[in-house]
Design a protein around this motif. Sequence first.
Motif, PDB file in Angstrom:
ATOM      1  N   ASP A 239       0.849  -1.196   0.000  1.00 15.16           N
ATOM      2  CA  ASP A 239       0.000   0.000   0.000  1.00 15.16           C
ATOM      3  C   ASP A 239       0.882   1.244   0.000  1.00 15.16           C
ATOM      4  O   ASP A 239       1.554   1.544   0.990  1.00 15.16           O
ATOM      5  CB  ASP A 239      -0.886  -0.031   1.246  1.00 15.16           C
ATOM      6  N   MET A 240       0.879   1.993  -1.114  1.00 16.08           N
ATOM      7  CA  MET A 240       1.734   3.164  -1.213  1.00 16.08           C
ATOM      8  C   MET A 240       1.335   4.254  -0.221  1.00 16.08           C
ATOM      9  O   MET A 240       2.193   4.907   0.381  1.00 16.08           O
ATOM     10  CB  MET A 240       1.717   3.718  -2.639  1.00 16.08           C
TER      11      MET A 240
ATOM     12  N   GLU B 296       3.878   5.776   2.399  1.00 18.64           N
ATOM     13  CA  GLU B 296       4.207   7.205   2.474  1.00 18.64           C
ATOM     14  C   GLU B 296       4.066   7.719   3.900  1.00 18.64           C
ATOM     15  O   GLU B 296       4.886   8.521   4.374  1.00 18.64           O
ATOM     16  CB  GLU B 296       3.307   8.005   1.535  1.00 18.64           C
TER      17      GLU B 296
ATOM     18  N   ASP C 152       9.707   2.400  -1.574  1.00 25.63           N
ATOM     19  CA  ASP C 152       9.325   1.736  -2.830  1.00 25.63           C
ATOM     20  C   ASP C 152       8.191   0.752  -2.584  1.00 25.63           C
ATOM     21  O   ASP C 152       8.266  -0.426  -2.953  1.00 25.63           O
ATOM     22  CB  ASP C 152      10.531   1.025  -3.447  1.00 25.63           C
ATOM     23  N   SER C 153       7.120   1.217  -1.951  1.00 22.08           N
ATOM     24  CA  SER C 153       5.964   0.366  -1.682  1.00 22.08           C
ATOM     25  C   SER C 153       5.414  -0.237  -2.964  1.00 22.08           C
ATOM     26  O   SER C 153       5.178   0.476  -3.944  1.00 22.08           O
ATOM     27  CB  SER C 153       4.870   1.187  -0.993  1.00 22.08           C
ATOM     28  N   ASN C 154       5.240  -1.551  -2.939  1.00 21.43           N
ATOM     29  CA  ASN C 154       4.687  -2.274  -4.091  1.00 21.43           C
ATOM     30  C   ASN C 154       5.554  -2.112  -5.343  1.00 21.43           C
ATOM     31  O   ASN C 154       5.080  -2.309  -6.459  1.00 21.43           O
ATOM     32  CB  ASN C 154       3.257  -1.791  -4.377  1.00 21.43           C
TER      33      ASN C 154
ATOM     34  N   SER D 170       6.412   0.530  -6.606  1.00 21.25           N
ATOM     35  CA  SER D 170       5.786   1.574  -7.411  1.00 21.25           C
ATOM     36  C   SER D 170       6.779   2.591  -7.956  1.00 21.25           C
ATOM     37  O   SER D 170       6.713   2.970  -9.129  1.00 21.25           O
ATOM     38  CB  SER D 170       4.727   2.304  -6.588  1.00 21.25           C
ATOM     39  N   ASN D 171       7.669   3.067  -7.103  1.00 25.28           N
ATOM     40  CA  ASN D 171       8.611   4.091  -7.552  1.00 25.28           C
ATOM     41  C   ASN D 171       9.557   3.564  -8.625  1.00 25.28           C
ATOM     42  O   ASN D 171       9.758   4.212  -9.658  1.00 25.28           O
ATOM     43  CB  ASN D 171       9.414   4.623  -6.364  1.00 25.28           C
TER      44      ASN D 171
ATOM     45  N   PRO E   8      -0.936   2.447  -7.260  1.00 24.20           N
ATOM     46  CA  PRO E   8       0.358   3.066  -6.951  1.00 24.20           C
ATOM     47  C   PRO E   8       1.245   3.303  -8.171  1.00 24.20           C
ATOM     48  O   PRO E   8       1.808   4.387  -8.331  1.00 24.20           O
ATOM     49  CB  PRO E   8       0.995   2.065  -5.986  1.00 24.20           C
TER      50      PRO E   8
ATOM     51  N   ARG F 204       2.132   7.062  -9.705  1.00 24.82           N
ATOM     52  CA  ARG F 204       3.517   7.508  -9.794  1.00 24.82           C
ATOM     53  C   ARG F 204       3.883   7.818 -11.248  1.00 24.82           C
ATOM     54  O   ARG F 204       4.579   8.799 -11.530  1.00 24.82           O
ATOM     55  CB  ARG F 204       4.463   6.445  -9.237  1.00 24.82           C
TER      56      ARG F 204
ATOM     57  N   ASP G 116      12.930   8.858  -2.838  1.00 24.36           N
ATOM     58  CA  ASP G 116      11.497   8.709  -3.092  1.00 24.36           C
ATOM     59  C   ASP G 116      11.306   8.901  -4.593  1.00 24.36           C
ATOM     60  O   ASP G 116      12.256   8.791  -5.365  1.00 24.36           O
ATOM     61  CB  ASP G 116      10.714   9.716  -2.253  1.00 24.36           C
TER      62      ASP G 116
END
Length: 288
Positions: A69-70, A74, A95-97, A99-100, A131, A135, A276
């Motif tokens: 979960d982004m 965060e 870097d949740s999931n 995503s970044n 996410p 992004r 981030d």
Amino acid sequence: MTKKLLFQFDTDPTPSVFDVVVGYDGGADHITGYGNVTPDNVGAYVDGTIYTRGGSEKKSTAIFVGGGDMAAGEAVYDAVQKRFFGPFRVSTMLDSNGSNTTAAAGVALAVKALGGDVKGKRAVILAGTGPVGMRSAAMLGKEGATVAIVGRALDKAQKAADNIEKRFGVKVEAVEAKSGDDRAKAVSGANLVFSAGAIGLELLAEDVWKSEASIEIVVDYNAQPPLGIGGIDAMDKAKERHGKLALGALGLGGLKLKLHRTLIGKLFEAADQSFDADEIYALAKEMA
């Protein structure tokens, strides 16, 4: 020699195995993962990282915030940063999931494929409320593209657009599309089309995008068939199809993994670095 210690703060019950493997491949000597990390309980974990080493040894301790979960990631990442003060800090990465790093790789490769400039071009992100989609929207918007995120419900898409504007200062259009026909209308006039949907759902048929003259590149983040964009291959890396370029999940996956590993290594170069979306995308552009 001081061991490079990476502490993985995961918002899910169990820390990600993927992130552990990439962490070791990136140069960590030891990784300790904690699950169910929240802004309320992360403080004690952070204290353990910032009070135990000093001088040149401090750079050998780092924090990675992950989880599925982004938004939760965060919140934890912000809480970690607020715990730091003066020299009592270590380098951090969010870097949740994935995503970044995933979004950074996809956008960087797409921008490169289009000559390095997407200012004024229209980018549409199907299933853009997740996410990776959010992004990607932010990164494309900061590149000067006009961006629309497409979701099945307008209120959810608008909420995602509002969050992007608040976090990145980028205005994004919210578009509702409940059907294949709706999505076909959404990509009409688009130059870049991204698919960031869940596994097992084709969001855009091949006949739709191949006949849309404005489309220059299609990008799909899903590696498992059926792909989100019909008629491309997960291995495509700026491959020409129907007079357009196609970028598949595995085609961009090489850069995503290389980027992730490189960032882990950079965490241990100094004690005050923060990675981030903006920092990760900047590095992706250098590496693309």
